[in-house]
Design a protein around this motif. Sequence first.
Motif, PDB file in Angstrom:
ATOM      1  N   CYS A   2      -5.508 -14.440 -16.086  1.00 57.92           N
ATOM      2  CA  CYS A   2      -4.376 -13.073 -16.075  1.00 57.92           C
ATOM      3  C   CYS A   2      -3.082 -13.679 -15.125  1.00 57.92           C
ATOM      4  O   CYS A   2      -2.237 -12.824 -15.158  1.00 57.92           O
TER       5      CYS A   2
ATOM      6  N   ARG B 237      -1.462  -6.112  -7.717  1.00 60.05           N
ATOM      7  CA  ARG B 237      -2.743  -5.511  -7.357  1.00 60.05           C
ATOM      8  C   ARG B 237      -3.127  -4.384  -7.644  1.00 60.05           C
ATOM      9  O   ARG B 237      -4.218  -4.167  -8.205  1.00 60.05           O
TER      10      ARG B 237
ATOM     11  N   LEU C 161       0.239 -11.271 -14.874  1.00 57.55           N
ATOM     12  CA  LEU C 161       0.658 -10.692 -13.327  1.00 57.55           C
ATOM     13  C   LEU C 161       2.082 -11.200 -13.041  1.00 57.55           C
ATOM     14  O   LEU C 161       2.592 -10.422 -12.186  1.00 57.55           O
TER      15      LEU C 161
ATOM     16  N   GLY D 269      -8.863 -14.317 -12.874  1.00 55.75           N
ATOM     17  CA  GLY D 269      -7.609 -14.188 -12.145  1.00 55.75           C
ATOM     18  C   GLY D 269      -6.973 -15.380 -12.696  1.00 55.75           C
ATOM     19  O   GLY D 269      -5.725 -15.011 -12.802  1.00 55.75           O
TER      20      GLY D 269
ATOM     21  N   VAL E 239      -4.034  -4.483 -11.555  1.00 51.48           N
ATOM     22  CA  VAL E 239      -5.303  -4.737 -11.514  1.00 51.48           C
ATOM     23  C   VAL E 239      -6.191  -3.480 -11.177  1.00 51.48           C
ATOM     24  O   VAL E 239      -7.282  -3.254 -11.898  1.00 51.48           O
TER      25      VAL E 239
ATOM     26  N   LEU F 266      -3.530  -5.341 -19.010  1.00 52.32           N
ATOM     27  CA  LEU F 266      -2.572  -5.269 -17.978  1.00 52.32           C
ATOM     28  C   LEU F 266      -1.079  -4.629 -18.448  1.00 52.32           C
ATOM     29  O   LEU F 266      -0.437  -3.957 -17.671  1.00 52.32           O
TER      30      LEU F 266
ATOM     31  N   LEU G 107      -9.142  -8.137 -19.301  1.00 55.73           N
ATOM     32  CA  LEU G 107      -8.315  -7.904 -18.368  1.00 55.73           C
ATOM     33  C   LEU G 107      -6.811  -7.899 -18.737  1.00 55.73           C
ATOM     34  O   LEU G 107      -5.736  -7.198 -18.522  1.00 55.73           O
TER      35      LEU G 107
ATOM     36  N   CYS H 236      -6.600  -0.918 -13.921  1.00 59.82           N
ATOM     37  CA  CYS H 236      -7.342  -1.378 -15.080  1.00 59.82           C
ATOM     38  C   CYS H 236      -9.002  -1.671 -14.959  1.00 59.82           C
ATOM     39  O   CYS H 236      -9.689  -1.702 -15.827  1.00 59.82           O
TER      40      CYS H 236
END
Length: 578
Positions: free
Chosen positions: A121, A224, A125, A118, A227, A200, A196, A230
Amino acid sequence: MPHRTTALLWRAFLAAALVCAVGLLPWLTRTDPALTVLKARSAERDPDPEVLAAVRTQLDLEDGPLRLLGHWLGGLPRGDAGHSWISGAEVMPGVLQALGASLLLMGAAAVVAVATAGLVCTRTLRRGGRTAGRSGGTGSAVLAALPEFLTASVLATVVGVQLGWLPALGWYGPRWMVLPALALGLPAGAVLGRLLDDLLPGAFAEPWVRAAAARGLPGRRIARQAVRRCLPGLLPNMGLFVVGLTGGAVAVEQIFDIPGLGRTTLQAALAQDLPVLQAGTLALLLLAAVAAGLCHLAARLLVGPALRADALPSLHRPSTSTARRTEPLVYGAFLLAVVALGLPRDPLALDTALRLQHPTWAHPFGTDALGRDLLARVAHGAVDTLLLALAISAVALGTGVLLGLLPRLSGPLADTVNALPPVLAALLVTAVAGNGSTTPALAVAALAWTPLAAHTSALLRQERATLHVTATRGLGAGRWHLLRHALLPAVLPPVARHALLRLPGVALALASLGFLGLGAQPPSPEWGLLLAENQPYAERAPWAVLAPAAVLALLGALAVTAAGNMQGTNARRELAAR
């Protein structure tokens, strides 16, 4: 339904073949199991013929490997996995206890990995998939390139011993899980985060994002959902990570003295304690099957209706990344400079008067415990390690893509192969190919293709269900036309970037085998052996460990930034074509 039955039969056959190969390990290696067991029981005892005959009689070795294997398999339906050849204790309770410890550690490491992914990314994001101007993920590259055993050693020494914040040895409660979970979860999370982060931008470029933004949905909610979009492409690799964190945490379990399944399997393999080794391998195979089933179910729940309706949008979109081309050039220049400066030096020259000397102008990386120049050893080890890692990565990419195109064949095969701890894979390869300098490379190559095949299959499954592929098929395009002009152009670029991101991991796998004594042997300057030789002096002479670790981190940064530039180059080509 016939396809599922065939897949189950194929998975059962592979599991049975692997268990049988493990059961035949002593005979495949052409060693005397009675002698190995005797040495494991008591190293000081004289292995005279009478004593060895008594061991063979006690273990029923005269019956031969096939009858022993059949007797062991016959006890499994009753929950009887036999008795340890070393301790004489029942195998099943010990293996279940070790599996429980490994699952707890895996769960804690998975939490760390998800949190790390997290963080990797976060910037993408927040920007809604617009990655312009980002640095290329050097920090995540360093995390992914740090060897787990080195991270574990540093955490145990600094946090556990010097600072005393957390316990560094044993397995007695939640506090004892923190350091090993960090050592396992940080590198795994960095790799997952990069994968990830690669997907994205394609998710944020889909039409639903613009529609959601136009309706005033908060950016966090859109992120969200991106994510979630993906995740199906990553779930197979997450399943592989789960099994790898359970059975492949051998070095970390060794350092922190954790009675886990990986350590138990390693000790049983080295002592040729077949009942324990077979039961541990079977437990890992069952875990791999369960993890694969759960990941497949989760993927169907996330995008099942769209897959069945062939109505998925494609994640294969031009990236807006403008990654700086100078970064990989800078990292590559540093790496070449280290090799160029170190190659003219003698990596084997001894000078005990200079042992563990700190870095100086004469020895920029310092010296090791025998007074050898570390710059010379790192540079000479880089030639072998890097060339070998590049060759293995190229083979793994080709094998992974080819097998990924056949998911019914490669799915169970990848799960089965991934369930093998690297140490056990090295032992099996040694049994087949003999003990030589190529054994570690063959063992790593036998495992390195699995995440690439899983990634290929997952992306291919989604790409086949996209609207443009459905329309092309409706216009009469054949299977080969779709593969060449629609599917492979969408799948190959992310899988190739994935293979490039795995390059430091391949070098780490070779280093891990060297750390555990199954790779290169002294006085070789191979990086894993360098870390293993100098790890006991990490507190007194940290430069002896930091030098090879820093070069590994530099390799990781080079791989990540090169992958980012590869993505930007592909995007510019697509835009020019349009």
